[in-house]
Design a protein around this motif. Structure first.
Motif, PDB file in Angstrom:
ATOM      1  N   ASN A   1       0.813  -1.218   0.000  1.00 10.92           N
ATOM      2  CA  ASN A   1       0.000   0.000   0.000  1.00 10.92           C
ATOM      3  C   ASN A   1       0.844   1.265   0.000  1.00 10.92           C
ATOM      4  OD1 ASN A   1      -2.454  -1.367  -0.003  1.00 10.92           O
ATOM      5  ND2 ASN A   1      -2.584  -1.442   2.227  1.00 10.92           N
ATOM      6  N   ILE A   2       2.100   1.152   0.420  1.00 16.85           N
ATOM      7  CA  ILE A   2       2.977   2.323   0.431  1.00 16.85           C
ATOM      8  C   ILE A   2       4.248   2.083  -0.387  1.00 16.85           C
ATOM      9  CG2 ILE A   2       2.110   3.304   2.586  1.00 16.85           C
ATOM     10  CD1 ILE A   2       4.516   2.064   4.023  1.00 16.85           C
ATOM     11  N   GLY A   3       4.206   1.066  -1.244  1.00 18.50           N
ATOM     12  CA  GLY A   3       5.303   0.854  -2.176  1.00 18.50           C
ATOM     13  C   GLY A   3       6.537   0.206  -1.598  1.00 18.50           C
ATOM     14  N   LEU A   4       6.389  -0.501  -0.466  1.00 18.05           N
ATOM     15  CA  LEU A   4       7.522  -1.185   0.143  1.00 18.05           C
ATOM     16  C   LEU A   4       7.385  -2.696  -0.003  1.00 18.05           C
ATOM     17  CD1 LEU A   4       8.074   0.859   3.433  1.00 18.05           C
ATOM     18  CD2 LEU A   4       9.353   1.004   1.282  1.00 18.05           C
ATOM     19  N   ILE A   5       8.413  -3.410   0.398  1.00 14.25           N
ATOM     20  CA  ILE A   5       8.386  -4.874   0.350  1.00 14.25           C
ATOM     21  C   ILE A   5       8.208  -5.408   1.775  1.00 14.25           C
ATOM     22  CG2 ILE A   5       9.801  -4.994  -1.725  1.00 14.25           C
ATOM     23  CD1 ILE A   5      11.391  -6.046   1.548  1.00 14.25           C
ATOM     24  N   PRO A   6       7.667  -6.604   1.954  1.00 17.56           N
ATOM     25  CA  PRO A   6       7.496  -7.166   3.299  1.00 17.56           C
ATOM     26  C   PRO A   6       8.845  -7.473   3.941  1.00 17.56           C
ATOM     27  CG  PRO A   6       6.057  -8.245   1.717  1.00 17.56           C
ATOM     28  CD  PRO A   6       7.045  -7.446   0.922  1.00 17.56           C
ATOM     29  N   ASP A   7       9.110  -6.806   5.058  1.00 12.90           N
ATOM     30  CA  ASP A   7      10.362  -7.057   5.769  1.00 12.90           C
ATOM     31  C   ASP A   7      10.062  -7.811   7.062  1.00 12.90           C
ATOM     32  OD1 ASP A   7       9.361  -5.112   7.537  1.00 12.90           O
ATOM     33  OD2 ASP A   7      10.618  -3.512   6.707  1.00 12.90           O
ATOM     34  N   SER A   8      10.972  -7.751   8.002  1.00 12.60           N
ATOM     35  CA  SER A   8      10.816  -8.441   9.293  1.00 12.60           C
ATOM     36  C   SER A   8      10.618  -9.946   9.115  1.00 12.60           C
ATOM     37  CB  SER A   8       9.659  -7.840  10.096  1.00 12.60           C
ATOM     38  OG  SER A   8       9.822  -6.447  10.239  1.00 12.60           O
TER      39      SER A   8
ATOM     40  N   PRO B   1       5.705 -17.565   3.067  1.00 16.91           N
ATOM     41  CA  PRO B   1       5.626 -18.639   2.071  1.00 16.91           C
ATOM     42  C   PRO B   1       5.764 -20.028   2.673  1.00 16.91           C
ATOM     43  CG  PRO B   1       7.116 -16.897   1.346  1.00 16.91           C
ATOM     44  CD  PRO B   1       6.801 -16.626   2.784  1.00 16.91           C
ATOM     45  N   ARG B   2       6.536 -20.154   3.736  1.00 17.86           N
ATOM     46  CA  ARG B   2       6.704 -21.450   4.383  1.00 17.86           C
ATOM     47  C   ARG B   2       5.440 -21.860   5.139  1.00 17.86           C
ATOM     48  NH1 ARG B   2      11.676 -19.482   3.518  1.00 17.86           N
ATOM     49  NH2 ARG B   2      13.481 -20.900   3.546  1.00 17.86           N
ATOM     50  N   LEU B   3       4.660 -20.882   5.571  1.00 21.77           N
ATOM     51  CA  LEU B   3       3.440 -21.173   6.318  1.00 21.77           C
ATOM     52  C   LEU B   3       2.257 -21.459   5.397  1.00 21.77           C
ATOM     53  CD1 LEU B   3       3.809 -18.413   9.054  1.00 21.77           C
ATOM     54  CD2 LEU B   3       3.904 -20.876   9.455  1.00 21.77           C
ATOM     55  N   VAL B   4       2.082 -20.643   4.364  1.00 24.95           N
ATOM     56  CA  VAL B   4       0.857 -20.736   3.564  1.00 24.95           C
ATOM     57  C   VAL B   4       1.102 -21.120   2.116  1.00 24.95           C
ATOM     58  CG1 VAL B   4      -0.223 -18.996   5.044  1.00 24.95           C
ATOM     59  CG2 VAL B   4       0.815 -18.278   2.882  1.00 24.95           C
ATOM     60  N   GLY B   5       2.363 -21.259   1.709  1.00 25.67           N
ATOM     61  CA  GLY B   5       2.672 -21.587   0.321  1.00 25.67           C
ATOM     62  C   GLY B   5       2.981 -20.333  -0.494  1.00 25.67           C
ATOM     63  N   MET B   6       3.738 -20.515  -1.561  1.00 26.98           N
ATOM     64  CA  MET B   6       4.217 -19.391  -2.357  1.00 26.98           C
ATOM     65  C   MET B   6       3.088 -18.613  -3.015  1.00 26.98           C
ATOM     66  SD  MET B   6       6.981 -17.803  -3.149  1.00 26.98           S
ATOM     67  CE  MET B   6       8.314 -18.997  -2.887  1.00 26.98           C
ATOM     68  N   GLN B   7       2.113 -19.312  -3.616  1.00 26.86           N
ATOM     69  CA  GLN B   7       1.042 -18.644  -4.345  1.00 26.86           C
ATOM     70  C   GLN B   7       0.223 -17.743  -3.425  1.00 26.86           C
ATOM     71  OE1 GLN B   7      -1.384 -17.518  -7.411  1.00 26.86           O
ATOM     72  NE2 GLN B   7       0.360 -18.879  -7.692  1.00 26.86           N
TER      73      GLN B   7
ATOM     74  N   ALA C   1       1.054 -16.642  -0.411  1.00 32.83           N
ATOM     75  CA  ALA C   1       1.889 -15.591   0.169  1.00 32.83           C
ATOM     76  C   ALA C   1       2.043 -14.434  -0.804  1.00 32.83           C
ATOM     77  CB  ALA C   1       3.254 -16.158   0.551  1.00 32.83           C
ATOM     78  N   ALA C   2       2.284 -14.752  -2.065  1.00 33.00           N
ATOM     79  CA  ALA C   2       2.426 -13.701  -3.073  1.00 33.00           C
ATOM     80  C   ALA C   2       1.154 -12.872  -3.174  1.00 33.00           C
ATOM     81  CB  ALA C   2       2.769 -14.319  -4.432  1.00 33.00           C
ATOM     82  N   ALA C   3       0.005 -13.533  -3.183  1.00 33.32           N
ATOM     83  CA  ALA C   3      -1.262 -12.814  -3.300  1.00 33.32           C
ATOM     84  C   ALA C   3      -1.499 -11.908  -2.084  1.00 33.32           C
ATOM     85  CB  ALA C   3      -2.408 -13.810  -3.447  1.00 33.32           C
ATOM     86  N   LEU C   4      -1.244 -12.429  -0.894  1.00 32.72           N
ATOM     87  CA  LEU C   4      -1.467 -11.627   0.309  1.00 32.72           C
ATOM     88  C   LEU C   4      -0.516 -10.430   0.344  1.00 32.72           C
ATOM     89  CD1 LEU C   4      -1.950 -14.435   2.994  1.00 32.72           C
ATOM     90  CD2 LEU C   4      -3.708 -12.971   1.971  1.00 32.72           C
ATOM     91  N   MET C   5       0.719 -10.618  -0.097  1.00 35.92           N
ATOM     92  CA  MET C   5       1.687  -9.521  -0.078  1.00 35.92           C
ATOM     93  C   MET C   5       1.400  -8.485  -1.150  1.00 35.92           C
ATOM     94  SD  MET C   5       5.172 -11.666   0.656  1.00 35.92           S
ATOM     95  CE  MET C   5       5.520 -12.310   2.302  1.00 35.92           C
ATOM     96  N   MET C   6       0.971  -8.919  -2.301  1.00 35.19           N
ATOM     97  CA  MET C   6       0.756  -7.984  -3.404  1.00 35.19           C
ATOM     98  C   MET C   6      -0.565  -7.236  -3.288  1.00 35.19           C
ATOM     99  SD  MET C   6       2.256 -10.235  -6.569  1.00 35.19           S
ATOM    100  CE  MET C   6       3.967 -10.803  -6.556  1.00 35.19           C
TER     101      MET C   6
END
Length: 258
Positions: free
Chosen positions: A134-141, A148-154, A156-161
């Motif tokens: 929402n502010i143009g950053l990448i997920p850190d921490s 991705p290890r918890l919910v899978g790559m697909q 995780a990508a959707a939730l992050m994007m």
């Protein structure tokens, strides 16, 4: 009033993020205080489990943006390294279980702070939001590591994007967290888990965590070898001997965390 509170009771170190007026947004003071409290709990033999939650209606709403206005590249680097990375590494390297009790919104770095913990529980009404896009950053921490290890790559990508909000029950359903509880029973139920862990064999649990930290980096053969060596450490503990004796004597074991 401190930005992070700590009190110890019955083997549990209760850590509370304490900026409720900002939904516990993360600033430098909070970061350094939280790190000091984590170090305290790690070094205190009477603390056998850490329980982290937020004051008020939120767990942690992520970075306090008033501290991040027009930062230089050097400021960004220092903030990520000193505020976030140093905290996540303390949680993962502590050979004691750390519970995140998510009592409300966990957004951005706040969501990933929770996901770095060993066990995550939440109110049904709580929400997890990978708000960085929402502010143009990448997920850190550690977000790009843990999610991705918890919910899978697909997913995780959707939730992050998309920065889509995930409720407590939804987070359970997608294997993001352990359990969610009704809001009115959340504190009681989540603290039961902490109390139980504080009475268990702390060294064995810590060694289990040590192995979980390396499992994704190892081949099967390497992990089996690591298990062999770490099991030798576990077998030399007081609590292993107590557990065996209690089993043979048909009584409840009294573990000392040693």
């Amino acid at each position: 009033m401190s930005t992070v509170l700590l009190h110890k009771e019955n083997g549990v170190g209760y850590i509370t993020l304490n900026r409720p007026e900002t939904y516990n947004s993360y600033n430098r003071e909070m970061a350094l205080t939280l790190q000091a409290h984590l170090d305290d709990c790690a070094n205190d033999e009477t603390v056998r489990c850490v329980y982290m939650t937020g004051a008020g209606k939120g767990f942690c709403s992520g970075q306090d943006l008033s501290e991040a206005m027009s930062p230089s590249p050097e400021d960004f680097e220092r903030m990520v390294r000193e505020h976030y990375n140093a905290t996540i590494l303390r949680i993962r390297n502590m050979e004691k279980p750390v519970i995140a009790a998510v009592n409300g919104v966990a957004a951005g770095a706040g969501a990933n702070l929770a996901l770095a913990c060993d066990i995550v529980v939440a109110k049904n009404s709580a929400s997890f939001i990978q708000a960085f896009s929402n502010i143009g950053l990448i997920p850190d921490s550690g977000g790009t590591y843990f999610l991705p290890r918890l919910v899978g790559m697909q997913r995780a990508a959707a939730l992050m994007m998309t920065a889509e909000k995930v409720s407590g029950p939804e987070a359970v359903a997608m294997n993001m967290i352990f359990k969610s509880f009704a809001d009115e029973t959340f504190e009681e139920e989540s603290k039961k888990i902490a109390t139980k862990l504080a009475m268990m064999p702390t060294r064995g649990i810590g060694l289990t965590k040590k192995l979980l930290n390396i499992t994704y980096d190892n081949t099967l053969e390497e992990q089996l070898d690591a298990e062999k060596h770490v099991q030798m450490e576990a077998g030399a503990t007081h609590d292993f001997k107590e557990g065996v004796m209690a089993f043979l004597e048909k009584r409840k074991p009294v573990f000392k965390g040693k």
